[in-house]
Design an enzyme around this catalytic site. Structure first.
Site, PDB file in Angstrom:
ATOM      1  N   GLU A   1       3.763   2.897   5.772  1.00  0.00           N
ATOM      2  CA  GLU A   1       4.078   1.886   6.776  1.00  0.00           C
ATOM      3  C   GLU A   1       5.560   1.882   7.152  1.00  0.00           C
ATOM      4  O   GLU A   1       5.910   1.639   8.311  1.00  0.00           O
ATOM      5  CB  GLU A   1       3.663   0.496   6.264  1.00  0.00           C
TER       6      GLU A   1
ATOM      7  N   LYS B   1     -16.029  12.123  -3.492  1.00  0.00           N
ATOM      8  CA  LYS B   1     -16.277  10.703  -3.296  1.00  0.00           C
ATOM      9  C   LYS B   1     -17.757  10.481  -3.017  1.00  0.00           C
ATOM     10  O   LYS B   1     -18.336  11.128  -2.144  1.00  0.00           O
ATOM     11  CB  LYS B   1     -15.431  10.179  -2.134  1.00  0.00           C
TER      12      LYS B   1
ATOM     13  N   ARG C   1       4.956  -4.206   3.827  1.00  0.00           N
ATOM     14  CA  ARG C   1       5.589  -3.097   3.123  1.00  0.00           C
ATOM     15  C   ARG C   1       6.716  -2.465   3.947  1.00  0.00           C
ATOM     16  O   ARG C   1       7.501  -1.690   3.420  1.00  0.00           O
ATOM     17  CB  ARG C   1       4.527  -2.037   2.791  1.00  0.00           C
TER      18      ARG C   1
END
Length: 551
Positions: A278, A192, A306
């Site tokens: 979640e 990244k 969610r």
């Protein structure tokens, strides 16, 4: 979803990239409304493989001929939805390609056993010469040395490959195109921020940045005038946890975004990052509460959606005292429609037994954290906004509030404004402006959306010709609780006397938060105009009735 930036550049949007995440500009995510080259919206994690299978199934049923490719980050692989999709992909055997972009980093470093598993596969990557030799042989090469988890699920695994070696990737993709006829997962290793030293050396690899100088990487961050709500929440929770060893905190892959990284620094054995999961986070908290712990499920409003079934089935029905700290409630600025916390008041307010709080400023947040810590017989939630607070003095220690009791801040006689949450500041500003016109209004801070303060509602509606409710949430939220209070108390429900103000029934695009609030009509100017538009007709009506009675 942030991997879509190069895609936008390559699909006719290069000249508009400077407008990204700004009002009227490009979305920070893929959007079907923005371009024909965005086949599916992507802003929440772990959805790519489910969508890919849907496209592949439609392609086969319609007898079309095109390739379906999903790009998935390693962080997204911690989400349960990814495995639901893999399970179905492996069973259906349709041709599609999953590119696992593994950079060992999402918003925060990945957590969990799967991260360790991928790390083990990553270590098996041979040198370039060996990889090139393998690519010359028939079939897709796997360097894992044994069948992988993906193979066992019915998805052929290939890799790992060097994601920064363009020639190698082209060779890999050609082999996939020409030599496979079923589902394939290509494990690609990347870094990244690769190629840009300031990003590579930063803590979050420049996942989210302010404006910055390209040469030096120095970011031009604005100086905060007041501490942010997230930081205030973290400090308040640490304070409570210092005195109460039963307090634990749970986050779903957002330790820095929710402030729990600070909590984890102080209480590493009482802070749990469960990954992008979640649903699991909420049920984990339910069981912790069942065993006598005091869990704070600290999750963005948009991501808590969610886990709604778990909130209902595992928490609310069992009346377990899980404390939900709901960050990013209301408008969220540049993240736009996919991340706005517009619905939590509605989807939690309909659940029996829930306590729902919303602070009007950061000092109130400190007290509400203390309140949640003291609630031990039912679930509770605190919703608070993104960004900095109002600059009020903060208490050294929070004190529990009386459940379901609001407060009056300013008194007047022409109208009453009952606010929930940070719109209180705008209401007070509107009240000052109205007072200059000789129109005095009462401004009250509800503090609690549920249970509603029936006595306060009664007083406001009986003592004023007009009651306006204000919330930074969608229809069906706080105003519905006020209407229910009026109905239960058999008070006047006339439309001319009770006026709700909430977010309009549209998705408000990305912009600066202040602009979004203004667009919704919930800023001080919008409140001023709404009160004025109702006060004057009401007074004209009263005069008419008085004249009629005199005649």
């Amino acid at each position: 979803s942030h991997q879509c930036y190069p895609h936008k550049i390559l699909t006719g949007r290069r000249n508009r990239m400077r407008s990204i995440r700004q009002g009227g500009g490009l979305s920070g995510f893929t959007s079907r409304h923005e371009s024909e080259f965005d086949p599916f919206g992507a802003a929440h994690s772990s959805t790519a493989m489910s969508a890919a299978l849907g496209f592949a199934t439609a392609r086969d049923l319609k007898r079309k001929d095109f390739d379906v490719i999903a790009v998935v980050g390693d962080g997204a692989m911690s989400g349960g939805m990814a495995y639901e999709a893999l399970n179905n992909i492996g069973a259906q055997k349709r041709k599609l390609v999953v590119i696992l972009n593994d950079n060992d980093m999402s918003i925060a470093p990945p957590s969990g056993a799967l991260s360790e598993y991928l790390r083990g596969l990553r270590s098996k990557k041979p040198d370039r010469a060996a990889r090139q030799q393998a690519l010359l042989q028939p079939g897709l090469p796997s360097f894992a040395g044994e069948s992988t988890l993906f193979d066992h699920l019915g998805v052929q695994y290939a890799g790992p490959f060097d994601g920064h070696d363009v020639e190698e990737l082209i060779d890999v993709f050609k082999k996939v195109r020409d030599e496979t006829d079923g589902p394939v997962i290509i494990h690609v290793l990347t870094e990244k921020g690769y190629g840009y030293e300031p990003a590579v050396t930063s803590k979050d690899r420049y996942h989210g940045v302010e404006k910055f100088d390209v040469a030096s990487g120095r970011q031009f961050k604005s100086v905060s005038k007041a501490p942010g709500y997230t930081a205030v929440y973290a400090k308040a929770l640490i304070s409570e946890a210092t005195r109460d060893p039963s307090i634990v905190a749970v986050t779903a892959a957002m330790p820095s975004g929710t402030g729990l990284d600070k909590f984890g620094d102080v209480f590493p054995d009482r802070c749990f990052d469960v990954g992008i999961a979640e649903q699991h986070a909420v049920t984990l908290c339910a069981a912790l509460a069942a065993e006598g712990m005091k869990p704070f499920a600290t999750i963005y409003s948009t991501f808590l959606q969610r886990a709604y079934d778990q909130i209902v089935h595992d928490v609310a029905i069992q009346r377990l005292p899980v404390r939900f700290a709901i960050d990013r409630a209301g408008m969220v600025g540049a993240d736009g429609v996919t991340h706005q916390g517009s619905y939590d008041l509605t989807y939690l307010g309909c659940l029996p037994g829930f306590i729902i709080m919303a602070p009007s400023d950061e000092a109130e947040l400190v007290h509400m954290v203390a309140t949640a810590a003291a609630i031990d017989d039912r679930p509770s939630a605190i919703r608070y906004p993104r960004g900095e607070g109002t600059g009020v003095a903060l208490p050294d220690q929070g004190r529990p509030l009386e459940i379901g009791r609001g407060r009056i801040l300013v008194e007047g006689d022409r109208a009453a404004i009952l606010c929930l949450g940070p719109r209180v500041g705008a209401a007070l500003a509107a009240a000052e402006r109205l007072a200059r016109l000789g129109i005095t209004v009462t401004v009250a801070d509800a503090r609690f959306a549920k249970p509603i303060d029936d006595a306060l509602v009664r007083r406001l509606v009986e003592d004023h010709p007009l009651l306006i409710t204000i919330e930074e949430g969608s229809i069906g939220g706080f105003s519905a609780q006020v209407y229910d209070s009026l109905r239960r108390q058999r008070l006047d429900l006339a439309a001319s006397r009770v006026v709700p103000m909430y977010l309009p029934d549209v998705f408000i695009d990305h912009d600066k938060p202040a602009q979004q609030i203004a667009a919704a009509g919930l800023d001080a100017d919008g409140i001023f105009k709404r009160v004025l538009s109702f006060v004057e007709p009401l007074e004209a009506e009263q005069v008419f009735h008085q004249l009629s009675a005199a005649e």
